[in-house]
Design an enzyme around this catalytic site. Structure first.
Site, PDB file in Angstrom:
ATOM      1  N   ASP A 158      -4.894  22.815  -7.927  1.00 53.31           N
ATOM      2  CA  ASP A 158      -5.167  21.772  -8.922  1.00 53.31           C
ATOM      3  C   ASP A 158      -4.531  22.246 -10.231  1.00 53.31           C
ATOM      4  O   ASP A 158      -5.015  23.164 -10.886  1.00 53.31           O
ATOM      5  CB  ASP A 158      -6.683  21.588  -9.066  1.00 53.31           C
ATOM      6  CG  ASP A 158      -7.052  20.446 -10.007  1.00 53.31           C
ATOM      7  OD1 ASP A 158      -6.258  20.153 -10.933  1.00 53.31           O
ATOM      8  OD2 ASP A 158      -8.132  19.855  -9.829  1.00 53.31           O
ATOM      9  N   LYS A 180      -5.740  12.660 -16.747  1.00 55.50           N
ATOM     10  CA  LYS A 180      -5.870  13.532 -17.910  1.00 55.50           C
ATOM     11  C   LYS A 180      -4.577  13.513 -18.734  1.00 55.50           C
ATOM     12  O   LYS A 180      -4.310  12.552 -19.418  1.00 55.50           O
ATOM     13  CB  LYS A 180      -6.265  14.942 -17.462  1.00 55.50           C
ATOM     14  CG  LYS A 180      -7.448  14.971 -16.475  1.00 55.50           C
ATOM     15  CD  LYS A 180      -8.764  14.535 -17.111  1.00 55.50           C
ATOM     16  CE  LYS A 180      -9.873  14.217 -16.125  1.00 55.50           C
ATOM     17  NZ  LYS A 180     -10.178  15.226 -15.124  1.00 55.50           N
ATOM     18  N   TYR A 196     -13.456  22.305 -10.264  1.00 52.90           N
ATOM     19  CA  TYR A 196     -14.001  21.051 -10.803  1.00 52.90           C
ATOM     20  C   TYR A 196     -15.148  20.607  -9.890  1.00 52.90           C
ATOM     21  O   TYR A 196     -14.983  20.555  -8.662  1.00 52.90           O
ATOM     22  CB  TYR A 196     -12.841  20.052 -10.778  1.00 52.90           C
ATOM     23  CG  TYR A 196     -13.126  18.639 -11.183  1.00 52.90           C
ATOM     24  CD1 TYR A 196     -13.531  18.331 -12.475  1.00 52.90           C
ATOM     25  CD2 TYR A 196     -12.931  17.592 -10.280  1.00 52.90           C
ATOM     26  CE1 TYR A 196     -13.745  17.018 -12.847  1.00 52.90           C
ATOM     27  CE2 TYR A 196     -13.145  16.278 -10.650  1.00 52.90           C
ATOM     28  CZ  TYR A 196     -13.566  15.998 -11.938  1.00 52.90           C
ATOM     29  OH  TYR A 196     -13.770  14.705 -12.292  1.00 52.90           O
ATOM     30  N   ARG A 208       0.821  -1.218   0.000  1.00 51.14           N
ATOM     31  CA  ARG A 208       0.000   0.000   0.000  1.00 51.14           C
ATOM     32  C   ARG A 208       0.851   1.264   0.000  1.00 51.14           C
ATOM     33  O   ARG A 208       0.391   2.336  -0.385  1.00 51.14           O
ATOM     34  CB  ARG A 208      -0.964  -0.027   1.201  1.00 51.14           C
ATOM     35  CG  ARG A 208      -1.928   1.113   1.169  1.00 51.14           C
ATOM     36  CD  ARG A 208      -3.103   1.076   2.155  1.00 51.14           C
ATOM     37  NE  ARG A 208      -3.186  -0.023   3.057  1.00 51.14           N
ATOM     38  CZ  ARG A 208      -2.669  -0.013   4.295  1.00 51.14           C
ATOM     39  NH1 ARG A 208      -1.996   1.023   4.740  1.00 51.14           N
ATOM     40  NH2 ARG A 208      -2.819  -1.069   5.063  1.00 51.14           N
TER      41      ARG A 208
HETATM   42  C1  LIG Z   1     -10.790  15.100 -13.882  1.00 52.47           C
HETATM   43  C2  LIG Z   1     -10.340  16.144 -12.953  1.00 52.47           C
HETATM   44  C3  LIG Z   1     -10.055  15.848 -11.625  1.00 52.47           C
HETATM   45  C4  LIG Z   1     -10.296  14.475 -11.020  1.00 52.47           C
HETATM   46  O1  LIG Z   1      -9.535  13.477 -11.607  1.00 52.47           O
HETATM   47  P1  LIG Z   1     -10.062  11.957 -11.587  1.00 52.47           P
HETATM   48  O2  LIG Z   1      -8.862  11.176 -11.919  1.00 52.47           O
HETATM   49  O3  LIG Z   1     -11.175  11.902 -12.576  1.00 52.47           O
HETATM   50  O4  LIG Z   1     -10.558  11.677 -10.188  1.00 52.47           O
HETATM   51  C5  LIG Z   1      -9.585  16.846 -10.804  1.00 52.47           C
HETATM   52  N1  LIG Z   1      -9.396  18.101 -11.273  1.00 52.47           N
HETATM   53  C6  LIG Z   1      -9.658  18.431 -12.548  1.00 52.47           C
HETATM   54  C7  LIG Z   1      -9.414  19.821 -12.987  1.00 52.47           C
HETATM   55  C8  LIG Z   1     -10.144  17.472 -13.427  1.00 52.47           C
HETATM   56  O5  LIG Z   1     -10.444  17.810 -14.675  1.00 52.47           O
END
Ligand SMILES: *Cc1c(COP(=O)(O)O)cnc(C)c1O
Length: 402
Positions: free
Chosen positions: A193, A218, A121, A68
């Site tokens: 983020d 992404k 988001y 983990r």
């Molecule tokens: C998609 C996204 C997330 C979350 O990512 P996941 O892997 O889908 O949990 C967080 N912040 C932004 C800006 C995103 O586009």
């Protein structure tokens, strides 16, 4: 093969980003000469002696300890992300949202206060309303263009200021250095983020950020086939976040870490193409009669464009357009249901183009969302520009009933 027991400290980035994505997170000499790190499937890690068991238990975050806490495949991914983001160390998480949750939980306790950007988001907002609220943490949403004025919203119990720049639906670019300075002055931690820009186009730690999050799902992964996240922190905040992420237990498997690292090798060339195609598409959209506005950080009329110009090294493939009116559902369906390349789907950052209608009014509380028409978010994939324009052109014709 020698067992890697000590995790080396992440070396500071020595190369340009395009080279770093190739060089970071791998060491052929330590992996039997192979170019790529091996994929270790592991839960149990065996200790050879009582002395080793005790020594390793004292340092669970430095080297293989228990599945983990990561395997050498995880560590390779973490090393690469830390080097690119320019932070102390990174933590691999099972999704972007898991990375956001662990970062927030690390700094917030009952009675604490969080400043969350209004353009975040939407699952990040939901995390505040569903998880944090239940634990007694109060959230105030702030205008993405607040800048240094955010100091008026800081309270003695404000422990975190959270930014997402640009907002991944409405694309306001934030004055991150000014917000970070205000947060630090008030004794709060600055979390960003950084998924839209990736570390290639925005260097969080050079702009006052303490904790940077990547939805690796992404652009880092880049192929729409893996869910992953990464948290990178300064040295000061690493241990606190590392412990919380370990306690929450949402860790990625080794195959996903491998795929994310593999995706990162082409990040620089992919992003250049995403950037170029998105800019061309945005310019083309801006000329369309159906389009009232283009929301793209590199465009002069994008809210916060001056901060993009000052702080960013590029723009990625995600932007939005606002139509001149709110089209009825049948007209939108006529356009969206028959797109051949721009497919509808949440997410972005993969090699393929995407299109998504969205209504930001549902996710706004600090400032009202005013727009003359429907918002459509586009992700420019790696397809040929001419084919993408033809797909959009036919879509706009269907929208207008032509
Ligand atoms: C998609 C996204 C997330 C979350 O990512 P996941 O892997 O889908 O949990 C967080 N912040 C932004 C800006 C995103 O586009």
């Amino acid at each position: 093969m020698a067992r890697k027991t000590k995790k080396p400290a992440t070396p500071k980035a020595a190369y340009a980003p395009a080279t770093e994505v190739i060089a970071a997170g791998r060491d052929p000499k330590a992996q039997g000469g192979m170019v790529n790190p091996p994929v270790y499937h592991a839960s149990t890690v065996i200790f050879e002696s009582l002395e080793e068991l005790e020594a390793r238990t004292a340092h669970p975050f430095d080297g293989a300890y228990y599945g983990r806490y990561g395997t050498p495949t995880t560590f390779a991914f973490e090393d690469a992300v830390a080097r690119l983001e320019g932070g102390h160390r990174s933590i691999a998480c099972a999704s972007g949202l898991a990375a956001i949750g662990a970062s927030l939980m690390a700094f917030l306790d009952a009675g604490d206060h969080l400043l969350m950007v209004d353009s975040a988001y939407s699952p990040t907002r939901k995390y505040c309303e569903i998880v944090l609220k239940g634990f007694g943490v109060e959230t105030t949403y702030y205008d993405p263009l607040a800048g240094a004025e955010i100091s008026h919203l800081l309270r003695p119990e404000t422990k975190v200021v959270f930014a997402e720049s640009p907002g991944s639906l409405t694309f306001e670019v934030q004055d991150v250095p000014a917000i970070a300075a205000a947060a630090h002055h008030g004794g709060a931690v600055m979390i960003l983020d950084n998924s839209w820009a990736t570390p290639l186009y925005f260097q969080p730690f050079a702009h006052g950020v303490d904790v940077s999050i990547q939805a690796a799902t992404k652009y880092l992964v880049g192929h729409s086939d893996v869910m992953m996240g990464a948290i990178t922190t300064t040295e000061e905040h690493f241990r606190r976040v590392r412990v919380m992420a370990a306690m929450l237990g949402a860790v990625p498997g080794p195959d996903d870490c491998y795929l994310a690292l593999r995706g990162m090798r082409t990040l620089a060339v992919r992003l250049e193409r995403h950037q170029q195609t998105a800019l061309e598409l945005a310019r083309w959209c801006a000329e369309r009669a159906e389009v009232a506005a283009v929301l793209h950080p590199a465009f002069a009329d994008c809210p916060g464009h001056e901060f993009w110009r000052r702080d960013f090294k590029g723009s990625s493939g995600l932007f939005s357009i606002i139509l001149r009116k709110h089209y009825p559902k049948p007209a939108l369906a006529a356009m969206l249901d028959h797109m051949t390349l721009f497919k509808m789907g949440y997410s972005w950052g993969g090699f393929e183009s995407l299109i998504l209608p969205a209504d930001p009014t549902m996710f706004r509380t600090a400032s009202a969302w005013r727009a003359p028409g429907t918002l459509i978010r586009l992700h420019a994939g790696l397809e040929d520009l001419g084919d993408l324009i033809a797909d959009l052109e036919a879509g706009f014709a269907r929208l207008s009933g032509k």
